[in-house]
Design a protein around this motif. Structure first.
Motif, PDB file in Angstrom:
ATOM      1  N   GLU A  76      87.069   5.383 -55.078  1.00 22.57           N
ATOM      2  CA  GLU A  76      86.721   6.257 -53.957  1.00 22.57           C
ATOM      3  C   GLU A  76      85.521   6.118 -54.467  1.00 22.57           C
ATOM      4  N   ASP A  77      84.733   6.796 -55.982  1.00 20.28           N
ATOM      5  CA  ASP A  77      83.790   7.011 -56.546  1.00 20.28           C
ATOM      6  C   ASP A  77      83.089   6.278 -57.467  1.00 20.28           C
ATOM      7  N   GLY A  78      84.291   5.648 -58.271  1.00 20.38           N
ATOM      8  CA  GLY A  78      83.998   4.853 -59.642  1.00 20.38           C
ATOM      9  C   GLY A  78      84.090   6.189 -60.923  1.00 20.38           C
ATOM     10  N   TYR A  79      84.407   4.780 -61.898  1.00 19.49           N
ATOM     11  CA  TYR A  79      84.300   5.849 -63.280  1.00 19.49           C
ATOM     12  C   TYR A  79      83.109   7.079 -63.363  1.00 19.49           C
ATOM     13  N   GLY A  80      83.867   7.908 -63.857  1.00 18.41           N
ATOM     14  CA  GLY A  80      82.833   9.263 -64.614  1.00 18.41           C
ATOM     15  C   GLY A  80      83.687  10.772 -64.494  1.00 18.41           C
ATOM     16  N   TYR A  81      84.849  10.092 -63.893  1.00 19.70           N
ATOM     17  CA  TYR A  81      85.923  12.096 -63.414  1.00 19.70           C
ATOM     18  C   TYR A  81      86.771  12.055 -64.579  1.00 19.70           C
ATOM     19  N   THR A  82      85.899  14.118 -65.209  1.00 21.86           N
ATOM     20  CA  THR A  82      86.631  14.420 -66.516  1.00 21.86           C
ATOM     21  C   THR A  82      87.655  15.560 -65.630  1.00 21.86           C
ATOM     22  N   ARG A  83      88.516  15.938 -66.446  1.00 23.00           N
ATOM     23  CA  ARG A  83      89.592  16.895 -65.530  1.00 23.00           C
ATOM     24  C   ARG A  83      90.274  17.409 -66.974  1.00 23.00           C
ATOM     25  N   PHE A  84      90.071  18.779 -66.784  1.00 21.51           N
ATOM     26  CA  PHE A  84      90.754  19.751 -68.157  1.00 21.51           C
ATOM     27  C   PHE A  84      91.796  20.332 -67.350  1.00 21.51           C
ATOM     28  N   SER A  85      93.094  20.304 -68.432  1.00 22.70           N
ATOM     29  CA  SER A  85      94.165  20.277 -68.012  1.00 22.70           C
ATOM     30  C   SER A  85      94.915  20.685 -69.325  1.00 22.70           C
ATOM     31  N   ALA A  86      95.883  21.732 -69.345  1.00 20.24           N
ATOM     32  CA  ALA A  86      96.998  21.544 -70.772  1.00 20.24           C
ATOM     33  C   ALA A  86      96.381  21.784 -71.945  1.00 20.24           C
ATOM     34  N   GLY A  87      95.256  22.145 -72.061  1.00 21.90           N
ATOM     35  CA  GLY A  87      94.285  21.637 -73.071  1.00 21.90           C
ATOM     36  C   GLY A  87      93.281  21.344 -73.725  1.00 21.90           C
ATOM     37  N   ARG A  88      93.444  19.874 -72.897  1.00 23.07           N
ATOM     38  CA  ARG A  88      93.075  18.734 -73.348  1.00 23.07           C
ATOM     39  C   ARG A  88      91.775  17.949 -72.029  1.00 23.07           C
ATOM     40  N   TRP A  89      90.727  17.431 -72.216  1.00 21.02           N
ATOM     41  CA  TRP A  89      90.052  16.172 -71.588  1.00 21.02           C
ATOM     42  C   TRP A  89      91.075  15.250 -71.288  1.00 21.02           C
ATOM     43  N   HIS A  90      90.785  15.060 -69.995  1.00 19.06           N
ATOM     44  CA  HIS A  90      91.676  13.615 -68.725  1.00 19.06           C
ATOM     45  C   HIS A  90      90.427  13.332 -68.203  1.00 19.06           C
ATOM     46  N   PRO A  91      89.899  11.880 -69.681  1.00 19.39           N
ATOM     47  CA  PRO A  91      88.640  11.065 -68.246  1.00 19.39           C
ATOM     48  C   PRO A  91      89.020  10.460 -67.910  1.00 19.39           C
TER      49      PRO A  91
END
Length: 389
Positions: A76-91
């Motif tokens: 839907e949006d292409g690359y570029g989303y990053t989420r922080f969870s469980a003490g880590r960044w998830h790109p």
């Protein structure tokens, strides 16, 4: 091993001739495709009944959880989303692009969401994978072995992922047909399918290895008589999909190790299997039954690999299986995903398929049916109580 080449048809007859061959091949594969559909339908039926009692929605697990959400977001949006969870960044750069590209293409022509498109892509690819697996097994053995192999692949414990909006079916389809192309001397197809597989999953390197090994064997032994330049071209282009995406992430990150940095941010990476060994030994201490089950699975994997060699499977097929097994086991994280990562290694099931195909039909059908029900039970339990596959 390669097909004998007939004289090329006239241009006027080429298209009808190709359609006739395609129709004949599809009719030959029909029993395998029906067996695949029956096994997966059994698994989905088990899942639906169990989840109805658990007041859960199967659809939510099939295309609206875990990796499927990441692929839909990229579509839907292409690359570029990053989420922080469980003490880590998830790109989102950890996910290769072909699956979300196909999802986006489907949404452009079919009125469905990206999540719905993921299921359409995954289920269509599953049938293509079943057909490709049948084609490889039939080439090496006989049709009954191909039908049994497809049914067994549909009934392995992590086969529930084949019904999800995940990349496993797409990758297996590309890998199976790439292997078929290598074994039959269709080198342009082999190279192109390896490029596509390399754009689908990190384990695309296993398909690249198969093309490189098959090309080397062809150049040394000249089995199919294919022009040398065609073989070399296939070997040259095979790694471009995988290298292209890894290079793209490196460019985005302004670092030559960009993709591997992304994997590290997810807590993943390649450490030679040290972390996996620690996981198994730790499990033996905290949950001995689970630890012993893992050891039994590893022993079965080793035994199947030995049987594949004793079966004298073609070198490209052995190379594909071996590289896939190594890449699945030497990662540093996400240990519950290892069965899923091994699932595209369908050739591991060939020794069992050959054995079962020699048994009475009723016994073979009974074994497959029991495996189908067991797979459905395991898959539903895993989704409900274990977490992301």
């Amino acid at each position: 091993m390669a097909y004998e080449r007939a004289a090329p048809p006239s241009p006027a007859a080429a298209v009808p001739g190709a359609l006739d061959r395609l129709g004949a091949a599809l009719r030959a594969a029909a029993p395998a495709l029906l067996a695949y559909a029956a096994v997966r339908a059994t698994g989905l039926l088990v899942m639906s009944v169990w989840m109805a009692f658990a007041e859960e929605s199967p659809r939510r697990f099939l295309n609206r959880r875990w990796d499927s959400l990441w692929y839909a977001r990229i579509a839907e949006d292409g690359y570029g989303y990053t989420r922080f969870s469980a003490g880590r960044w998830h790109p989102d750069e950890a996910f290769f692009p072909l699956f979300p590209v196909l999802e986006r293409a489907v949404t452009a022509v079919v009125p469905v969401s990206a999540n719905g498109a993921g299921l359409l892509v995954g289920w269509t690819a599953a049938l293509a994978a079943a057909w490709g697996i049948f084609a490889v097994a039939t080439l090496l053995y006989r049709r009954m072995v191909g039908v049994v192999l497809v049914a067994l692949w549909a009934a392995v414990p992590p086969a529930f992922v084949q019904s999800m909006a995940y990349t496993e079916t797409l990758f297996t389809a590309l890998a199976a047909w790439a292997l078929f192309a290598v074994l039959t001397g269709r080198w342009w197809w082999a190279g192109a399918l390896a490029v596509a597989a390399g754009l689908t999953r990190p384990s695309g390197v296993a398909v690249v290895a198969a093309v490189l090994v098959g090309g080397a064997v062809e150049l040394l032994l000249r089995r199919s008589g294919a022009p040398r330049r065609r073989v070399l071209a296939a070997m040259a282009i095979a790694p471009l999909g995988w290298l292209g995406y890894v290079g793209y992430v490196s460019w985005r990150r302004s670092s030559p190790t960009g993709y591997f940095d992304v994997q590290a941010e997810w807590g993943n990476g390649f450490d030679g299997g040290v972390a996996f060994l620690r996981f198994v030994t730790g499990m033996l201490g905290t949950n001995p039954a689970h630890g012993l089950l893992i050891l039994a699975a590893l022993a079965a994997l080793a035994a199947l690999l030995v049987q594949c060699v004793r079966q004298r499977q073609p070198l490209p097929l052995l190379a594909y299986t071996a590289v896939l097994a190594v890449t699945a086991l030497v990662g540093a994280g996400y240990f519950t995903s290892r069965p899923r990562l091994l699932m595209p290694a369908f050739a591991l099931l060939l020794p069992l398929a050959v054995w079962l195909a020699g048994k009475p039909r009723a016994a073979t059908a009974g074994a497959v049916a029991a495996a189908a029900v067991s797979s459905g039970v395991y898959g539903t339990w895993f989704l409900l109580y274990e977490g992301p596959p």
